[in-house]
Design a protein around this motif. Structure first.
Motif, PDB file in Angstrom:
ATOM      1  N   SER A 181      33.754  38.706  38.274  1.00  0.00           N
ATOM      2  CA  SER A 181      32.433  38.802  38.916  1.00  0.00           C
ATOM      3  C   SER A 181      32.616  39.044  40.403  1.00  0.00           C
ATOM      4  O   SER A 181      33.503  38.465  41.035  1.00  0.00           O
ATOM      5  N   SER A 188      31.608  47.839  43.211  1.00  0.00           N
ATOM      6  CA  SER A 188      31.287  48.755  42.107  1.00  0.00           C
ATOM      7  C   SER A 188      32.550  49.216  41.398  1.00  0.00           C
ATOM      8  O   SER A 188      33.631  49.277  41.997  1.00  0.00           O
ATOM      9  N   SER A 196      35.089  42.564  32.180  1.00  0.00           N
ATOM     10  CA  SER A 196      33.997  41.704  31.678  1.00  0.00           C
ATOM     11  C   SER A 196      34.068  40.299  32.254  1.00  0.00           C
ATOM     12  O   SER A 196      33.039  39.672  32.526  1.00  0.00           O
ATOM     13  N   GLU A 221      27.589  49.423  35.423  1.00  0.00           N
ATOM     14  CA  GLU A 221      26.625  48.512  36.046  1.00  0.00           C
ATOM     15  C   GLU A 221      27.320  47.235  36.497  1.00  0.00           C
ATOM     16  O   GLU A 221      26.937  46.602  37.468  1.00  0.00           O
ATOM     17  N   LYS A 222      28.353  46.843  35.768  1.00  0.00           N
ATOM     18  CA  LYS A 222      29.116  45.618  36.067  1.00  0.00           C
ATOM     19  C   LYS A 222      29.864  45.778  37.384  1.00  0.00           C
ATOM     20  O   LYS A 222      30.481  46.802  37.653  1.00  0.00           O
ATOM     21  N   LYS A 223      29.817  44.746  38.230  1.00  0.00           N
ATOM     22  CA  LYS A 223      30.574  44.739  39.482  1.00  0.00           C
ATOM     23  C   LYS A 223      31.596  43.615  39.431  1.00  0.00           C
ATOM     24  O   LYS A 223      31.372  42.580  38.799  1.00  0.00           O
ATOM     25  N   ILE A 224      32.732  43.839  40.081  1.00  0.00           N
ATOM     26  CA  ILE A 224      33.811  42.848  40.038  1.00  0.00           C
ATOM     27  C   ILE A 224      34.289  42.531  41.453  1.00  0.00           C
ATOM     28  O   ILE A 224      33.866  43.154  42.430  1.00  0.00           O
TER      29      ILE A 224
END
Length: 816
Positions: free
Chosen positions: A779, A783, A776, A800-803
């Motif tokens: 950033s 993927s 969380s 959906e979150k990418k890091i």
């Protein structure tokens, strides 16, 4: 004082004063110039050498004998073995030439003998036999302890070899000639570390010739054994990798922490060092790294340098069987066997186990009444198993013992024990000097793990097998090895933050040290490089070649400027444009757009070439570039896309497999690095595979029956599924293949281009919450996939979150 006076008299009587002073000169030069230097072997038994700073070992406390080095009753000359940091050996050689003159300093010549493999190639070429035939024959020739089997042995034991030899009259003639020429001199080369220094030109003492390659300082036409007979003294400058690691670690500690490390002033009882050794985490610790050695360390739990010295001497075939006795006495489970109370001072240091050659000498002096010089001659006779001398010495030893009041029956038992141990007795001076280097490396690793591991990685880059071991150790220590970046990397590996080691640009193959130094210098003086055009523009003054730029791109140093394939596409045009521009300036051509209104030069902004829209570099290509140019993988691992498939097949890691018990069946998913085929005495073919996964490397044995099943598909560089048995023999583990099948990556590979976290039943709820929190907070543009294993099946979901893929993400990947 008595010991020093005694040594000085012998040194003077034998006229070796100059020899000691010249060796001292070499050692002091190294120390004054920050070159780590050590002395190995019997020379460490000299008190005079210690007093004049030739050696680091104080011989009286270590119980080392001068007679083992320079025996008044023996004619052979003394021999100091100087170990120096291998990367700086040439500096000492240059100093020697400058001080004593090139005419008085020469290397020692050696003669290479024609062995079976080379003889087949040479004779085949003269007879006009096809290269494919002689090459095949040469590759079949077995090597035993570094020597080729003779041609008759190969004909008798290898049916395929014999069939080729008997296939024509020409090949039969080849065999006849090879029999005659094998063993004769084929050429000259230079001794690995020996040089001679003479008061007058060397040519006044022995014939000389050019070096093997026609250049250099020249070499003697006499081999080493002949050099001694004409009265010349040999000096050994042996380059030792570990000393270079020590030197680089000390330099990094100074640069990173501003702490000066003086190896001569380290606390020899440092608790932190011995805690590290006792734990068995000895990767990088000199001579104590092997799996068997680590098990021995855990058994013996060393607490002093004498314990390290014993381990180094005892961990060899023969004395190894008495390690349990040593350990039992050390732990108070067994009484030591001194035979006579008078021998307690001699044997107490090894818990009653006769281990060192020096102990044999001292026992002969105390019990048999020998002088130490005579005892050394006895020790040499025992070690070389000269039975005629030993048969003559036994009555003398027993009579001496009787005259000194020792029990004859117990003396007989002692004599038998001496003969038994003298067969493999070790030179304590040698073991003690290596124990000192082992302690140095252990100390640096225990107190300064970041700097030590950076130096270790730097020294191992040419050995991929070693690099994997080093990387696994960095992971265990919580150290991040960061990829090379053109705007961050220095020449050498450097420390970043509290837990990072940045790969040095000097470690990239094929670029060249001069160019790398220029890159670091230019960046330091004029700031970071802004893009590829800026880099080529600024580096053109240093004559950088186009290929070097491409290697820097391929190794990932310029990823901040763009995708690798895009950069490689535009690099040639940028290079040629800037090269042409510089050429125009050099010949006096003036670009009207670079002039101001008053005719003066105006510095134009560097043109930025737009990145083309081309296909991204395939992952396998990036990994191959990284392995070839850096010696390790940074982006990912070739097996990463097969992890789901491996889980479905209950694959375990190589590291886990080697921890299993004898005869355990294991399933491995690995890459094949090398295939080595040999022929057994029965004429059957078997093979050895060198395999690799993310946990480490190992060899797999394929016996003839299994080899026949898989031989047609054996290739290097492809993933394979192996069913193997763990075999334990002589405390060493190996893997024996029962079945093997190559993996179809198109069918079983996972092409997900991102980061996969795998949640298993072993992970706690708190660990999973921490992972969720990290995802969380991060950033980036990579993927994320989560694979959950409930013990019987896998479920996966792409977030959906990418890091960002960075060192912190890699830490979480180690856990999940």
């Amino acid at each position: 004082k008595e010991r020093i006076d005694y040594e000085l008299k012998i040194i003077n009587d034998k006229m070796y004063n100059d020899y000691f002073l010249v060796v001292r000169d070499f050692v002091l030069f190294c120390r004054q110039n920050g070159i780590v230097v050590g002395m190995r072997g019997s020379g460490c038994g000299s008190g005079v050498a210690y007093c004049v700073e030739i050696t680091d070992l104080e011989p009286i406390s270590w119980e080392l004998f001068f007679e083992r080095f320079l025996n008044p009753e023996r004619d052979s000359p003394p021999d100091f073995d100087i170990d120096i940091a291998d990367q700086r050996r040439d500096e000492l050689l240059t100093y020697t030439i400058e001080k004593y003159g090139i005419e008085s300093v020469k290397q020692i010549g050696t003669f290479s003998k024609l062995q079976t493999r080379q003889a087949i190639k040479d004779v085949g070429r003269v007879l006009g036999i096809e290269l494919t035939v002689t090459d095949k024959l040469a590759k079949m020739v077995e090597i035993l302890f570094g020597k080729s089997r003779d041609i008759d042995y190969m004909i008798e034991h290898n049916p395929e070899f014999a069939e080729i030899i008997n296939s024509s009259e020409t090949t039969k003639k080849l065999a006849d000639i090879v029999r005659k020429v094998s063993g004769i001199c084929r050429g000259t080369s230079t001794h690995a570390c020996g040089i001679i220094v003479t008061p007058d030109p060397v040519v006044n003492y022995c014939p000389i010739q050019r070096d093997a390659h026609g250049g250099g300082i020249g070499m003697t036409q006499f081999e080493m054994s002949d050099i001694e007979y004409v009265g010349l003294m040999k000096f050994d400058f042996l380059g030792l990798r570990n000393l270079n690691v020590i030197g680089e670690a000390i330099a990094k500690i100074k640069a990173n922490r501003n702490i000066e490390i003086d190896l001569m002033k380290l606390d020899s009882k440092d608790p932190k060092t011995f805690e590290l050794l006792k734990s068995g985490h000895t990767v990088g610790v000199f001579q104590l790294e092997s799996e068997g050695m680590r098990r021995t360390i855990k058994t013996l739990q060393p607490e002093t340098q004498e314990d390290i010295c014993y381990i180094l001497a005892a961990y060899r075939p023969g004395p190894m069987q008495y390690i349990t006795e040593y350990a039992a006495v050390k732990k108070g489970k067994q009484e030591p066997d001194y035979i006579f109370p008078e021998l307690k001072p001699v044997l107490e240091v090894t818990n009653g186990v006769i281990t060192y050659q020096e102990q044999v000498m001292k026992i002969a002096q105390i019990v048999g009444g020998y002088t130490l010089g005579a005892a050394d001659l006895l020790r040499r006779a025992m070690g070389k198993k000269k039975m005629e001398i030993m048969d003559k010495e036994k009555p003398k030893f027993l009579q001496g013992a009787k005259e000194k009041g020792f029990d004859i029956k117990e003396t007989e038992r002692l004599w038998d024990k001496l003969i038994q141990f003298a067969n493999y007795g070790f030179n304590k001076a040698h073991s003690a000097s290596y124990a000192t280097v082992a302690f140095w490396t252990g100390y640096l690793k225990a107190h300064y793990p970041l700097e030590f591991m950076a130096a270790l990685l730097e020294g191992d880059l040419d050995n991929f097998d070693r690099v994997i071991i080093d990387l696994n150790e960095c992971e265990r220590l919580g150290i991040d090895v960061l990829p090379p970046i053109i705007n961050k990397s220095k020449f050498y590996f450097s420390i970043e933050g509290d837990s990072g080691i940045r790969f040095g640009l000097g470690g990239i193959k094929n670029v060249g040290s001069d160019i790398v130094q220029s890159i670091v210098k230019e960046r330091k003086e004029k700031g970071d490089f802004k893009n590829l055009d800026d880099f080529v523009e600024r580096m053109s003054q240093y004559k950088i070649q186009k290929r070097a730029i491409e290697y820097l791109i391929m190794s990932g140093t310029m990823d901040e400027f763009g995708e690798r394939n895009s950069l490689l596409t535009i690099a040639p045009s940028i290079y040629e444009r800037i090269k042409k521009s510089k050429s125009s300036i050099n010949v006096g051509q003036i670009d009207i757009f670079s002039l101001s209104n008053n005719g003066e030069d105006v510095k134009l902004e560097t043109v930025i070439t737009p990145l083309p829209n081309v296909e991204k570099t395939p992952k396998f290509q990036i990994l191959q570039w990284e392995k070839d140019l850096l010696g390790l993988y940074f982006s990912s691992h070739p097996l990463d896309n097969l992890q789901d498939f491996f889980e479905s097949k209950n694959v375990i890691s190589v590291k886990e497999a080697l921890e299993k018990k004898n005869n355990s069946l294991v399933i491995l998913g690995v890459m094949v690095n090398k295939v080595k085929k040999i022929t057994t005495r029965k004429g059957e073919v078997m093979a050895f595979l060198n395999i690799e996964d993310k946990s480490g490397l190992s060899d797999v044995i394929i016996f003839p029956r299994t080899y026949q099943e898989i031989k047609d598909t054996l290739v290097v560089g492809k993933p394979i599924l192996i069913a193997a048995r763990v075999s334990v023999k002589n405390d060493e583990k190996s893997l024996i293949m029962e079945k093997g099948q190559y993996i179809d990556e198109n069918k079983h590979g996972n092409n997900f281009d991102g980061i996969t976290f795998r949640i298993r039943p072993t992970h706690t709820e708190d660990e999973i919450k921490q992972l969720k929190k990290y995802i969380s907070s991060s950033s980036g543009d990579t993927s994320v996939r989560i694979v959950v294993n409930n013990g019987s099946a896998n479920k996966s979901v792409v977030l959906e979150k990418k890091i960002e893929m960075n060192s912190e993400t890699k830490r979480w990947l180690r856990k999940f």
